[in-house]
Design a protein around this motif. Structure first.
Motif, short mmCIF file in Angstrom:
data_model
loop_
_atom_site.label_atom_id
_atom_site.label_comp_id
_atom_site.label_asym_id
_atom_site.label_seq_id
_atom_site.Cartn_x
_atom_site.Cartn_y
_atom_site.Cartn_z
N VAL A 26 2.24 -5.13 12.45
CA VAL A 26 2.69 -4.06 13.35
C VAL A 26 4.18 -4.22 13.66
N LEU A 46 4.29 -1.92 18.48
CA LEU A 46 5.13 -1.20 17.51
C LEU A 46 6.42 -0.71 18.16
N TRP A 57 3.30 4.11 10.34
CA TRP A 57 2.32 3.02 10.51
C TRP A 57 0.93 3.63 10.43
N GLY A 102 9.42 0.36 8.95
CA GLY A 102 8.58 1.44 8.41
C GLY A 102 9.04 2.82 8.86
N ALA A 139 6.10 -2.99 10.69
CA ALA A 139 6.14 -1.52 10.64
C ALA A 139 7.14 -0.98 11.66
#
Length: 263
Positions: free
Chosen positions: A158, A185, A168, A165, A161
Motif C-alpha cells: 500500500v 495510502l 491502487w 502508483g 502504491a
C-alpha cells in the motif's frame, strides 16, 4: 468529514469521480481483465471492453514490458491501465530465475524504468537492479504515459502504491481493512487525485456485491472505481445471444440499484 458520493459519479466535496467497471470472475479470468466504463465514459463510448493487463511484473524485462504496454495502449487509443504486482510464490521466482528477495525494490525500479522509456527520446535509468542508457523504445504510448495500477493490501504494498502508483487495486479485502489501508495510502502525501482507488467489493463477499450498505463502506473510505462480476451464462449472460448488450444492461442496473443509493 463524512464523504458523500453523488449519483452523477462525482464525489461531493471532491474532484474525483465514482465509476463502475465489469470484470470476469475468478475461474474465467483475472478480476481486472475485462472492464467497461460506466457511468462516466467518454462521448461516443458504448461500453467498449477494456483490458487491464496485470502481469507479475518481476517475471518480465521492463524494457520488453514497456514496449508491449505502449503498443497495446496505442492500438486501443489510450485505454490501457497497466496493473502490476509482485506475486507471492517463491517457486515462481525460481522458475524464471529472478531472486525472491528485494522484490519490492525491483517492482519500484521496473515502474521507474518504464516511465523513463515512455517519456520519449533516448531514455536512461540507473537503479540497483535495472540500468540502461540512451535507449529508445518505440512505439510510445498514446499520451506518453500508461497509468500504472499496483495491487496488494499489505502495508509495504500500500505504501508503494501511495508513493509511485497511478492507481491502487487491492483484492479480497473487507471495508474495515480497506478503510485502514486507504488511510495508509494517503500518508504518502500526494494529492487526493494522484492515486485512483479501485475495489471489487465482491472479491471479499460475493453475496453482498450489490448491497449498497456494503459498497458504501468502500466508497466512503475513498474508492472511486468499482469492479463487479458479470453474469456469464444464460440468455442474459455474457456468453448468451445478447453478449455485450447484456453486459451493458447489467452495468446500468448496478448504477441504478447501487450507485444511486450511495448519494
Amino acid at each position: 468529514m463524512r464523504r458523500r458520493v453523488a449519483v452523477d459519479g462525482r464525489a461531493r466535496g471532491h474532484r474525483r469521480r465514482l465509476r463502475t467497471a465489469v470484470s470476469l470472475p475468478p475461474g474465467r479470468a483475472d478480476p481486472g481483465q475485462f472492464q467497461v466504463r460506466s457511468p462516466a465514459r467518454p462521448a461516443g463510448d458504448h461500453h467498449v471492453p477494456r483490458r487491464r493487463v496485470r502481469p507479475p511484473a518481476l517475471r518480465h524485462s521492463p524494457v520488453v514490458l514497456a514496449k508491449r504496454a505502449a503498443t497495446i495502449d496505442r492500438h486501443s487509443g489510450g485505454w490501457l491501465p497497466l496493473g502490476l504486482g509482485i506475486g507471492w510464490q517463491k517457486e515462481e521466482y525460481a522458475a524464471v530465475g529472478v531472486p525472491y528477495r528485494d522484490r519490492g525494490r525491483r517492482l519500484g525500479e521496473c515502474v521507474g524504468a518504464m516511465r523513463a522509456l515512455w517519456a520519449g527520446g533516448p531514455a536512461s535509468y540507473q537503479g540497483r537492479h535495472i540500468s540502461f542508457d540512451g535507449l529508445r523504445s518505440l512505439p510510445g504510448p498514446e499520451s506518453e504515459v500508461v497509468p500504472v495500477v499496483l495491487g496488494g493490501d499489505s502495508d509495504p504494498a500500500v505504501r508503494r502504491a501511495g508513493r509511485i502508483g497511478d492507481g491502487w487495486f487491492p483484492y479480497t479485502i473487507g471495508p474495515e481493512d480497506f478503510s485502514r489501508q486507504a488511510g495508509l495510502l494517503r500518508e504518502a502525501g500526494r494529492t487526493e487525485d494522484a492515486v485512483e482507488i479501485t475495489v471489487w467489493t465482491g472479491s471479499f463477499d460475493r453475496a453482498r456485491e450489490s448491497d449498497p450498505s456494503w459498497v458504501r463502506g468502500f466508497t466512503e473510505a475513498g474508492a472511486t472505481r468499482l469492479v463487479i462480476a458479470p453474469r456469464i451464462r444464460g440468455a442474459n449472460g455474457l456468453s448468451g445471444p445478447r453478449g455485450l448488450a447484456a453486459l451493458r444492461d447489467q452495468a446500468d442496473r448496478y448504477r441504478a440499484t447501487v450507485l444511486e443509493k450511495l448519494s
